[in-house]
Design a protein around this motif. Structure first.
Motif, PDB file in Angstrom:
ATOM      1  N   GLU A  27      87.924  47.573  72.964  1.00  0.00           N
ATOM      2  CA  GLU A  27      87.594  46.151  73.012  1.00  0.00           C
ATOM      3  C   GLU A  27      87.135  45.782  74.418  1.00  0.00           C
ATOM      4  N   VAL A  28      85.949  45.226  74.496  1.00  0.00           N
ATOM      5  CA  VAL A  28      85.341  44.828  75.767  1.00  0.00           C
ATOM      6  C   VAL A  28      85.864  43.440  76.129  1.00  0.00           C
ATOM      7  N   THR A  29      86.473  43.323  77.292  1.00  0.00           N
ATOM      8  CA  THR A  29      87.012  42.027  77.711  1.00  0.00           C
ATOM      9  C   THR A  29      86.136  41.391  78.789  1.00  0.00           C
ATOM     10  N   ARG A  30      86.165  40.095  78.824  1.00  0.00           N
ATOM     11  CA  ARG A  30      85.433  39.327  79.836  1.00  0.00           C
ATOM     12  C   ARG A  30      85.878  39.730  81.239  1.00  0.00           C
ATOM     13  N   GLU A  31      87.187  39.868  81.418  1.00  0.00           N
ATOM     14  CA  GLU A  31      87.737  40.204  82.729  1.00  0.00           C
ATOM     15  C   GLU A  31      87.231  41.567  83.202  1.00  0.00           C
ATOM     16  N   GLU A  32      87.187  42.533  82.295  1.00  0.00           N
ATOM     17  CA  GLU A  32      86.734  43.872  82.665  1.00  0.00           C
ATOM     18  C   GLU A  32      85.236  43.878  82.975  1.00  0.00           C
ATOM     19  N   LEU A  60      76.933  36.159  79.132  1.00  0.00           N
ATOM     20  CA  LEU A  60      77.508  37.215  79.946  1.00  0.00           C
ATOM     21  C   LEU A  60      77.488  38.542  79.196  1.00  0.00           C
ATOM     22  N   SER A  61      76.993  39.593  79.841  1.00  0.00           N
ATOM     23  CA  SER A  61      76.914  40.905  79.200  1.00  0.00           C
ATOM     24  C   SER A  61      77.438  41.982  80.137  1.00  0.00           C
ATOM     25  N   ALA A  62      77.891  43.070  79.533  1.00  0.00           N
ATOM     26  CA  ALA A  62      78.394  44.203  80.312  1.00  0.00           C
ATOM     27  C   ALA A  62      77.230  44.963  80.926  1.00  0.00           C
ATOM     28  N   SER A  63      77.456  45.506  82.086  1.00  0.00           N
ATOM     29  CA  SER A  63      76.499  46.414  82.705  1.00  0.00           C
ATOM     30  C   SER A  63      76.325  47.638  81.811  1.00  0.00           C
ATOM     31  N   GLY A  64      75.120  48.170  81.768  1.00  0.00           N
ATOM     32  CA  GLY A  64      74.904  49.416  81.036  1.00  0.00           C
ATOM     33  C   GLY A  64      75.754  50.542  81.595  1.00  0.00           C
ATOM     34  N   TRP A  65      75.940  50.532  82.913  1.00  0.00           N
ATOM     35  CA  TRP A  65      76.786  51.550  83.538  1.00  0.00           C
ATOM     36  C   TRP A  65      78.231  51.400  83.093  1.00  0.00           C
ATOM     37  N   HIS A  66      78.642  50.176  82.868  1.00  0.00           N
ATOM     38  CA  HIS A  66      79.987  49.919  82.352  1.00  0.00           C
ATOM     39  C   HIS A  66      80.095  50.446  80.922  1.00  0.00           C
ATOM     40  N   THR A  67      79.058  50.239  80.125  1.00  0.00           N
ATOM     41  CA  THR A  67      79.045  50.760  78.761  1.00  0.00           C
ATOM     42  C   THR A  67      79.189  52.283  78.782  1.00  0.00           C
ATOM     43  N   ALA A  68      78.465  52.936  79.681  1.00  0.00           N
ATOM     44  CA  ALA A  68      78.570  54.390  79.798  1.00  0.00           C
ATOM     45  C   ALA A  68      79.984  54.805  80.214  1.00  0.00           C
ATOM     46  N   ALA A  69      80.586  54.060  81.114  1.00  0.00           N
ATOM     47  CA  ALA A  69      81.946  54.371  81.557  1.00  0.00           C
ATOM     48  C   ALA A  69      82.950  54.180  80.417  1.00  0.00           C
ATOM     49  N   PRO A 100      72.513  44.757  74.097  1.00  0.00           N
ATOM     50  CA  PRO A 100      73.529  44.302  75.052  1.00  0.00           C
ATOM     51  C   PRO A 100      74.939  44.473  74.488  1.00  0.00           C
ATOM     52  N   VAL A 101      75.875  44.681  75.378  1.00  0.00           N
ATOM     53  CA  VAL A 101      77.293  44.713  75.033  1.00  0.00           C
ATOM     54  C   VAL A 101      77.924  43.478  75.659  1.00  0.00           C
ATOM     55  N   TYR A 102      78.655  42.741  74.827  1.00  0.00           N
ATOM     56  CA  TYR A 102      79.226  41.466  75.258  1.00  0.00           C
ATOM     57  C   TYR A 102      80.750  41.504  75.241  1.00  0.00           C
ATOM     58  N   PRO A 103      81.375  40.657  76.058  1.00  0.00           N
ATOM     59  CA  PRO A 103      82.823  40.495  75.928  1.00  0.00           C
ATOM     60  C   PRO A 103      83.154  40.117  74.478  1.00  0.00           C
ATOM     61  N   GLY A 104      84.191  40.729  73.956  1.00  0.00           N
ATOM     62  CA  GLY A 104      84.577  40.513  72.561  1.00  0.00           C
ATOM     63  C   GLY A 104      84.075  41.601  71.629  1.00  0.00           C
ATOM     64  N   ASN A 136      78.559  49.080  68.283  1.00  0.00           N
ATOM     65  CA  ASN A 136      79.453  47.922  68.357  1.00  0.00           C
ATOM     66  C   ASN A 136      80.106  47.707  66.988  1.00  0.00           C
ATOM     67  N   GLN A 137      80.853  46.628  66.861  1.00  0.00           N
ATOM     68  CA  GLN A 137      81.597  46.339  65.634  1.00  0.00           C
ATOM     69  C   GLN A 137      80.691  46.031  64.442  1.00  0.00           C
ATOM     70  N   HIS A 138      79.415  45.786  64.679  1.00  0.00           N
ATOM     71  CA  HIS A 138      78.450  45.536  63.600  1.00  0.00           C
ATOM     72  C   HIS A 138      77.691  46.804  63.217  1.00  0.00           C
ATOM     73  N   ASP A 139      78.110  47.928  63.786  1.00  0.00           N
ATOM     74  CA  ASP A 139      77.448  49.225  63.602  1.00  0.00           C
ATOM     75  C   ASP A 139      76.035  49.252  64.177  1.00  0.00           C
ATOM     76  N   ASP A 140      75.767  48.360  65.138  1.00  0.00           N
ATOM     77  CA  ASP A 140      74.514  48.419  65.889  1.00  0.00           C
ATOM     78  C   ASP A 140      74.661  49.482  66.966  1.00  0.00           C
ATOM     79  N   LYS A 141      73.632  50.316  67.124  1.00  0.00           N
ATOM     80  CA  LYS A 141      73.635  51.266  68.230  1.00  0.00           C
ATOM     81  C   LYS A 141      73.422  50.486  69.513  1.00  0.00           C
ATOM     82  N   VAL A 142      74.320  50.680  70.483  1.00  0.00           N
ATOM     83  CA  VAL A 142      74.169  49.985  71.757  1.00  0.00           C
ATOM     84  C   VAL A 142      73.801  50.930  72.892  1.00  0.00           C
TER      85      VAL A 142
END
Length: 157
Positions: A27-32, A60-69, A100-104, A136-142
């Motif tokens: 789960e991607v959080t806003r704080e993270e 607000l979206s997560a960095s791609g580098w964050h997604t990789a991490a 994009p990857v979003y908080p939530g 993601n939770q919608h089965d979209d490739k991110v």
């Protein structure tokens, strides 16, 4: 305790190709998102709601580098990589951030070893070529990426 003392190790000879591993629920959080961006990718659309609203991302979206991490964390926690006699990696190829990857969002992964071969210059080492796909939770490739991993050959053990 050393990992090899806790788990039976998988060596080059043990790895099969074309086996899809499905794992993770992250789960991607806003704080993270903000904490990671503040340290490593301080662009406004990763840090500020108002700035992000004016961009392609719309919020607000997560960095791609964050997604990789996050994907790497899931790989280590849930896949057989944590049992492999791994020796590192020379890198990744074809890294793509597709959505994009979003908080939530809740992320999951699919990982498949596509090919393996013995190193010609280092016979004690094998190379594994793999594809990682993050959804993601919608089965979209991110995100997708190909990687090469170095793995120890059991040999005459």
């Amino acid at each position: 305790m050393v990992l090899s003392e806790r788990l039976p190790m998988l060596y080059y000879e043990d790895i099969e190709t074309n086996i899809v591993q499905k794992f993770g629920s992250y789960e991607v959080t806003r704080e993270e998102v903000i904490e990671f961006a503040s340290k490593y990718d301080p662009q406004p659309f990763h840090l500020d709601d108002d700035a992000a609203a004016k961009t392609y991302f719309g919020r607000l979206s997560a960095s791609g580098w964050h997604t990789a991490a996050m994907a790497m964390r899931m790989l280590v926690d849930h896949a057989s990589i944590n049992k492999q006699a791994g020796l590192g990696s020379p890198g990744v190829e074809n890294l793509r951030w597709l959505q994009p990857v979003y908080p939530g969002d809740t992320l999951r992964c699919e990982h498949v070893t596509l090919d393996k071969r013995r190193s010609e210059s280092r016979p004690e080492m094998g190379l594994l070529k793999a594809m990682m796909t993050v959804f993601n939770q919608h089965d979209d490739k991110v995100m997708t990426m190909e990687s090469t991993a170095l793995i120890e050959v059991r040999g005459d053990r």
